[in-house]
Design an enzyme around this catalytic site. Sequence first.
Site, PDB file in Angstrom:
ATOM      1  N   GLY A  74    -143.620 -21.575  28.801  1.00  0.00           N
ATOM      2  CA  GLY A  74    -143.160 -20.253  28.407  1.00  0.00           C
ATOM      3  C   GLY A  74    -143.583 -19.885  27.010  1.00  0.00           C
ATOM      4  CD  GLN A  92    -138.736 -13.991  36.639  1.00  0.00           C
ATOM      5  OE1 GLN A  92    -138.394 -13.250  35.725  1.00  0.00           O
ATOM      6  NE2 GLN A  92    -138.666 -15.312  36.567  1.00  0.00           N
ATOM      7  CE1 TYR A 150    -130.353 -11.184  32.389  1.00  0.00           C
ATOM      8  CE2 TYR A 150    -131.811 -13.061  32.726  1.00  0.00           C
ATOM      9  CZ  TYR A 150    -131.263 -12.103  31.893  1.00  0.00           C
ATOM     10  OH  TYR A 150    -131.602 -12.059  30.567  1.00  0.00           O
TER      11      TYR A 150
END
Length: 382
Positions: free
Chosen positions: A335, A99, A182
């Site tokens: 996750g 990623q 981000y």
Amino acid sequence: MSALFTPLKLGTIVIPNRIGMAALTRNRATGTIPTDVMREHYLQRAQGGAGLIVTDAVLVSRQGTEWQDAPGLWDQAQVEGWKKIVDAVHGAGSKIYAQLWHTGRVSHPEAPQQILAGVPVYAPSAISARGGKFRFIPGAPGYVTPTELPDPKTVVALFKEAAVNAKKAGFDGIEFHGANGYLIHQFLDSSSNHRTDEYGGSVENRARFVLELIAAVQDVFGPDVAIKLSPCGGYNDMGMPLSETIATFGYLLAQIDALPTPLSYVCLALYNPYLDIELEGTMRGTTHDVLQTYKGYFKSKPRRTKLFLNSGIQPDQAETFVGDGEGDVAGIFFGLAWIAHPDLAKRIQANKPIDNAVDLTKLYGAPGVDPNLGYNDYKAAV
């Protein structure tokens, strides 16, 4: 759980099941170099049945992030560290994507990596995110006002170089970190992007940066490129009005679905209060039903773009999403469940309980503390 355990073709690879491990920032690198402790972590989860593993978010350049010891992918030492991890995951029969990540305005100029970089904190516009807390910097300062990035193409080149290094390390593909406030998300959101050039203003202009990133990295990985997006925003002071949110992400997804070379998948994060923040008495995120809102923007027949969902999904919900017969959802990324359950996929298949508690005190490690604690010491049940 028959739907979750059906193989799936993604780009040029086939994964053995529809259960992915989402990117989880855990701060176990040494500086920015992946470690043997990280290798053990990913190996455990490959052995635990993960169909596709996505790495920690990997920095494409030195940035002063809130996350000390986050790994990078711009030099040979990092490539060699990642290669050990990739080889271990492949040896256990799983697949792994890197990623790629640029934090943009949520870096700090006094953080060690930003000082080494010798450049300002860059973002689409000179607009500070509210909040933040850099605990490892004296005084625990918050976010600063960034410098407007003069030419976004310079960052596109950084992502492409990181992709070249990922290819050298043997990764099966690339996922862009387009979520959680981000840099990619900052370009998409009108609250953080006030540019007046070709990268700001209209929906088409705000989506330009990510579409250029996709084109550049597809030059390296072809169809083995994916993206994660969080339309509900919130985290890191993100969030547009609902109508603008839907128009922006709907346009981007329609453009992605029409790409000459399809992405291997798009991962959409559902709204999750855990990833939202309260500012001035209100939650920052834009709550809406992500699947129902955006699935209609994938118009190709047959479906060219595989869709994964992520964020707060339980195994029984995952089976329903994937097995509903409509074909809208190809797979699910888990996750936090992967943190405390190295054998998560095997537990789901064997109908074993998902009952290990995450040790929050050791979640992100700490200087002088054994990095295996709260990372590699959770017990498998299967």
